[in-house]
Design a protein around this motif. Sequence first.
Motif, PDB file in Angstrom:
ATOM      1  N   LEU A 151       0.831  -1.199   0.000  1.00 60.50           N
ATOM      2  CA  LEU A 151       0.000   0.000   0.000  1.00 60.50           C
ATOM      3  C   LEU A 151       0.870   1.254   0.000  1.00 60.50           C
ATOM      4  N   LEU A 152       1.888   1.280   0.851  1.00 62.58           N
ATOM      5  CA  LEU A 152       2.763   2.447   0.927  1.00 62.58           C
ATOM      6  C   LEU A 152       3.565   2.624  -0.362  1.00 62.58           C
ATOM      7  N   ALA A 153       3.922   1.521  -1.003  1.00 66.01           N
ATOM      8  CA  ALA A 153       4.603   1.628  -2.285  1.00 66.01           C
ATOM      9  C   ALA A 153       3.711   2.306  -3.322  1.00 66.01           C
ATOM     10  N   ASP A 154       2.429   1.952  -3.345  1.00 66.49           N
ATOM     11  CA  ASP A 154       1.482   2.631  -4.238  1.00 66.49           C
ATOM     12  C   ASP A 154       1.480   4.131  -3.982  1.00 66.49           C
ATOM     13  N   GLU A 155       1.386   4.498  -2.699  1.00 64.59           N
ATOM     14  CA  GLU A 155       1.330   5.914  -2.336  1.00 64.59           C
ATOM     15  C   GLU A 155       2.633   6.626  -2.701  1.00 64.59           C
ATOM     16  N   ALA A 156       3.755   5.933  -2.519  1.00 60.77           N
ATOM     17  CA  ALA A 156       5.050   6.541  -2.834  1.00 60.77           C
ATOM     18  C   ALA A 156       5.220   6.731  -4.337  1.00 60.77           C
ATOM     19  N   LEU A 157       4.882   5.717  -5.117  1.00 63.28           N
ATOM     20  CA  LEU A 157       5.084   5.795  -6.553  1.00 63.28           C
ATOM     21  C   LEU A 157       4.241   6.900  -7.178  1.00 63.28           C
ATOM     22  N   ARG A 158       3.045   7.097  -6.655  1.00 61.41           N
ATOM     23  CA  ARG A 158       2.198   8.173  -7.207  1.00 61.41           C
ATOM     24  C   ARG A 158       2.888   9.529  -7.053  1.00 61.41           C
ATOM     25  N   GLN A 159       3.664   9.696  -5.968  1.00 60.62           N
ATOM     26  CA  GLN A 159       4.364  10.962  -5.729  1.00 60.62           C
ATOM     27  C   GLN A 159       5.815  10.942  -6.216  1.00 60.62           C
ATOM     28  N   ARG A 160       6.199   9.855  -6.891  1.00 58.02           N
ATOM     29  CA  ARG A 160       7.576   9.687  -7.365  1.00 58.02           C
ATOM     30  C   ARG A 160       8.577   9.761  -6.212  1.00 58.02           C
ATOM     31  N   ILE A 161       8.204   9.114  -5.118  1.00 58.47           N
ATOM     32  CA  ILE A 161       9.080   8.986  -3.946  1.00 58.47           C
ATOM     33  C   ILE A 161       9.897   7.709  -4.096  1.00 58.47           C
ATOM     34  N   HIS A 162      11.208   7.803  -3.852  1.00 53.86           N
ATOM     35  CA  HIS A 162      12.089   6.654  -4.034  1.00 53.86           C
ATOM     36  C   HIS A 162      12.326   5.857  -2.753  1.00 53.86           C
ATOM     37  N   VAL A 163      12.301   6.537  -1.597  1.00 51.32           N
ATOM     38  CA  VAL A 163      12.578   5.873  -0.328  1.00 51.32           C
ATOM     39  C   VAL A 163      11.560   6.338   0.700  1.00 51.32           C
ATOM     40  N   VAL A 164      10.918   5.391   1.351  1.00 53.26           N
ATOM     41  CA  VAL A 164      10.006   5.680   2.464  1.00 53.26           C
ATOM     42  C   VAL A 164      10.775   5.443   3.761  1.00 53.26           C
ATOM     43  N   LEU A 165      10.779   6.432   4.636  1.00 50.18           N
ATOM     44  CA  LEU A 165      11.595   6.380   5.854  1.00 50.18           C
ATOM     45  C   LEU A 165      10.883   5.577   6.936  1.00 50.18           C
ATOM     46  N   GLY A 166      10.939   4.291   6.816  1.00 49.68           N
ATOM     47  CA  GLY A 166      10.333   3.368   7.745  1.00 49.68           C
ATOM     48  C   GLY A 166      10.651   1.955   7.283  1.00 49.68           C
ATOM     49  N   PRO A 167      10.401   0.948   8.115  1.00 54.84           N
ATOM     50  CA  PRO A 167       9.684   1.017   9.391  1.00 54.84           C
ATOM     51  C   PRO A 167      10.603   1.336  10.573  1.00 54.84           C
ATOM     52  N   THR A 168       9.958   1.750  11.678  1.00 50.36           N
ATOM     53  CA  THR A 168      10.672   1.960  12.933  1.00 50.36           C
ATOM     54  C   THR A 168      10.758   0.633  13.667  1.00 50.36           C
ATOM     55  N   VAL A 169      11.990   0.187  13.958  1.00 50.96           N
ATOM     56  CA  VAL A 169      12.176  -1.115  14.597  1.00 50.96           C
ATOM     57  C   VAL A 169      12.852  -0.990  15.959  1.00 50.96           C
ATOM     58  N   ASN A 170      12.817   0.209  16.547  1.00 44.73           N
ATOM     59  CA  ASN A 170      13.219   0.320  17.945  1.00 44.73           C
ATOM     60  C   ASN A 170      12.185  -0.390  18.812  1.00 44.73           C
ATOM     61  N   LEU A 171      12.587  -0.786  20.001  1.00 47.25           N
ATOM     62  CA  LEU A 171      11.720  -1.581  20.867  1.00 47.25           C
ATOM     63  C   LEU A 171      11.041  -0.732  21.919  1.00 47.25           C
ATOM     64  N   HIS A 172       9.959  -1.259  22.458  1.00 45.56           N
ATOM     65  CA  HIS A 172       9.212  -0.592  23.518  1.00 45.56           C
ATOM     66  C   HIS A 172       9.885  -0.909  24.858  1.00 45.56           C
ATOM     67  N   ARG A 173      11.004  -0.242  25.106  1.00 46.52           N
ATOM     68  CA  ARG A 173      11.754  -0.520  26.338  1.00 46.52           C
ATOM     69  C   ARG A 173      10.965  -0.065  27.560  1.00 46.52           C
ATOM     70  N   SER A 174      10.622   1.199  27.617  1.00 49.77           N
ATOM     71  CA  SER A 174       9.791   1.747  28.695  1.00 49.77           C
ATOM     72  C   SER A 174       8.470   2.196  28.095  1.00 49.77           C
ATOM     73  N   PRO A 175       7.349   1.940  28.769  1.00 43.56           N
ATOM     74  CA  PRO A 175       6.065   2.385  28.221  1.00 43.56           C
ATOM     75  C   PRO A 175       5.907   3.894  28.196  1.00 43.56           C
ATOM     76  N   LEU A 176       6.868   4.642  28.771  1.00 48.72           N
ATOM     77  CA  LEU A 176       6.807   6.100  28.738  1.00 48.72           C
ATOM     78  C   LEU A 176       7.305   6.673  27.415  1.00 48.72           C
ATOM     79  N   GLY A 177       7.931   5.873  26.573  1.00 48.52           N
ATOM     80  CA  GLY A 177       8.501   6.384  25.335  1.00 48.52           C
ATOM     81  C   GLY A 177       7.459   7.068  24.472  1.00 48.52           C
ATOM     82  N   GLY A 178       7.704   8.324  24.118  1.00 47.20           N
ATOM     83  CA  GLY A 178       6.716   9.087  23.369  1.00 47.20           C
ATOM     84  C   GLY A 178       6.519   8.616  21.951  1.00 47.20           C
ATOM     85  N   ARG A 179       7.534   7.951  21.386  1.00 53.42           N
ATOM     86  CA  ARG A 179       7.468   7.572  19.982  1.00 53.42           C
ATOM     87  C   ARG A 179       7.180   6.087  19.789  1.00 53.42           C
ATOM     88  N   LEU A 180       6.752   5.404  20.849  1.00 53.07           N
ATOM     89  CA  LEU A 180       6.479   3.965  20.728  1.00 53.07           C
ATOM     90  C   LEU A 180       5.389   3.670  19.714  1.00 53.07           C
TER      91      LEU A 180
END
Length: 789
Positions: free
Chosen positions: A83-112
């Motif tokens: 799905l994201l590839a479809d969205e990227a190709l429509r905008q001629r985007i070459h690289v999608v900056l993801g996925p995030t593979v950091n772990l949920h170390r503390s449940p306080l992490g704002g970016r979990l």
Amino acid sequence: MTDYSVLLKALDLPEKVALLTGATAFTLAPQEKIGLGELRLSDGPTGVRGLKFSGGEVVALLPNATLLAAAWSTETAYEVGRLLADEALRQRIHVVLGPTVNLHRSPLGGRLFEAYSEDPLLTGVLAAAYVRGLQEQGVGASLKHLVANESETDRNTVNSVVDEATLRELYLLPFEIAVADSNAWTLMAAYNDVNGVPATEQHHVNNEIVKGEWGYDGLIMSDWFATKSAAPAANGGLDLVMPVSDPWGDNLVAAVRAGEVDESVVDDHLRRLLVLADRVGALGEHRSYPDALPAPEQRREQLTRLAAAGMTVLTNDGVLPLDRTRTVALIGRHAVETIDMGGGSAQVNPPYQISVAEGLSALVGGVTVTDGVEVRNRPATARDFLADGVRITLYDADGAVIEERHSATGTTMVGFDDEFDATVARIRLSATVLTGGQVELGGTGPGDWVVRAGDDTLTYALRVESGGFAAEMLAPPSRTDVLLAAAGETVEAEVTLLPKTPEAPLSGVGMFGLIARPAPRDAADVIAEAARAAAAADVAVVVVGLTEEQETEAVDKATLRLPGAQDDLVSAVAAAARRTVVVVNAATPVLMPWRDEVDAILWAGLPGQEGGHAVAAALLGDIEPAGRLVTTFPAADGASPAWSVTPVDGDLRYTEGTFIGYRGHAAGRAPAPAFWLGHGLGYGAWTYADAGVSGRTATVTITNTGDRASREVVQVYLRPAEADQPVRLVGWAAATVEPGASATVTVEPDPRLWRRWDTAANRWAELAAGGELLIARGLGDVRATLPLS
């Protein structure tokens, strides 16, 4: 096959270095003499935003990562990549900056909310499937953020102190899996230091492990503004600096000429960039792009299904799925203003966002909707309070108009990715209110403000005082006051931006917005009104949760408690209602002091643009909410194996080692949780029989004893023989079974979970023989224990 050495020889040193830094916020420069086209990158955790940080193209808003991961499905992750590839190709985007593979170390992490799970195997396997879906369409993925980047407090200066075994066995493992199984074409180095060395200069991680031991042939880029040096970063394995040339450019050229960096190092970086360009069709003969996306109705079905299928039934005494013939009191601010995405770089400009009130009312006739208590500390523009969004005019220092904009959200980015030469000195924002009365009015963004409504004028100065690096964009200061406004009246604000100085390089940069919404009511009155509505209906559905204030880039949480008086609201409704269902509109753990007062709890994540339709489908059983938790929910603040996200003297010490989340709870290093990783009831009921193990392969027969077809996720955990090794997830498999039917499920554990890092020998070693396999529905519901020989 492309001969990259010939291309390298065609360029002199400054030309090479120029290609290793960003040309704009999200693009890399072309080089005609070697046939290299412009490379275009986009943030992509929950949608392909494009080349603008804010106010860009209208794009699909997906469910957030934890909600998608809750399906425990590689098929789902692969579909999301496509799905994201479809969205990227429509905008001629070459690289999608993801996925995030950091772990949920503390449940306080704002970016979990952007990251899949607390478990490295689940994270790595899902990431690998996502990468395959994306890259099979010729769009590059970027695994991020390398490495030990599990919290946001002081994120640009924090030093994560992690022992080698923990680094290898836990935090590098998702990256290793996704590189080995799907060869992600890029990785992104994090803001933080690791054991005293910036992630962008990590010779040990970047060169010795990733490029050396793993044989990685892709590119390592910096996070935006993360690079701190020229020679150390170049020698430390960083290939690309984003988004601009500092501190490379002339500095790196000088470092090479001074002998601090060998030109062969620069050549290796550029070779990796050319390989990336070749893979995405930007080198030599450039690729073609599709003109259109799938039909809107196909996308609506897809996004609704993906969101609903990952929702998780935490408790249920039989009230779910809801009976369509019953009257429903739908209550809560999150019911009328459903939160569909987190904050920071995860935000996109969606075509619409469906609230739970809209979604449920469309399917059930007897629904009454009652607003809830306040849920924000920083007010945001109400979606339905303004006649036509906010009109925005940008001026230069002489008062000349630079650009006019329109924003449906009331906000706009200035100074970061502008596409004009002039410098914005002043911004005017105006909007027309639909209903009159007491209005909460104000502004957000650093600068000197004048706000007007009728005859009332307010002035105030807003300055960034906290929120960490890039808070001007990600957590801007705000202020509001309550004024009178008539229906149809225009309210407006002007902000004079702060001058840029060497001490404040981000002055004049930020997210600016007009806040205009009905003034808050007294919480006691709101709760009393909700209780009356609940008493008059057959069932009350209360929607509570977090907002982008808590689940955002640049800011960590301080508590797992729901903001405002939401807990009081739930308790009051539960006391008044015949039956009560709580929907939790949050991506990460929250405390539920009312858990035993209500009849069912549905965890709904951040469900994307079709959120209201997805919640309604899950509540009614049109789509089974068959999700399983990807993070353990602690029972109280502090009751987690890893808790603090606040550095001490600059250091954040990972003293819990590999015992994060369920691993630490199972080892007795934290009290029993409210809900374990892997927990989820769905709408079936299950018996397990005939469990067995052959070698390491586990089999079990499951029977659906419920009255509906249901999807079960059989989880297999290893409890090692060594006391110093934590229990860990080693595999899982899912089966959809009709009521009364059975299925035999086979789980092939991943051999990478049978390793431990031998620090003395500096190599991997096999775990000791023995231990046990646990067949479970989460460690709170173990169905079979199988000894290993």
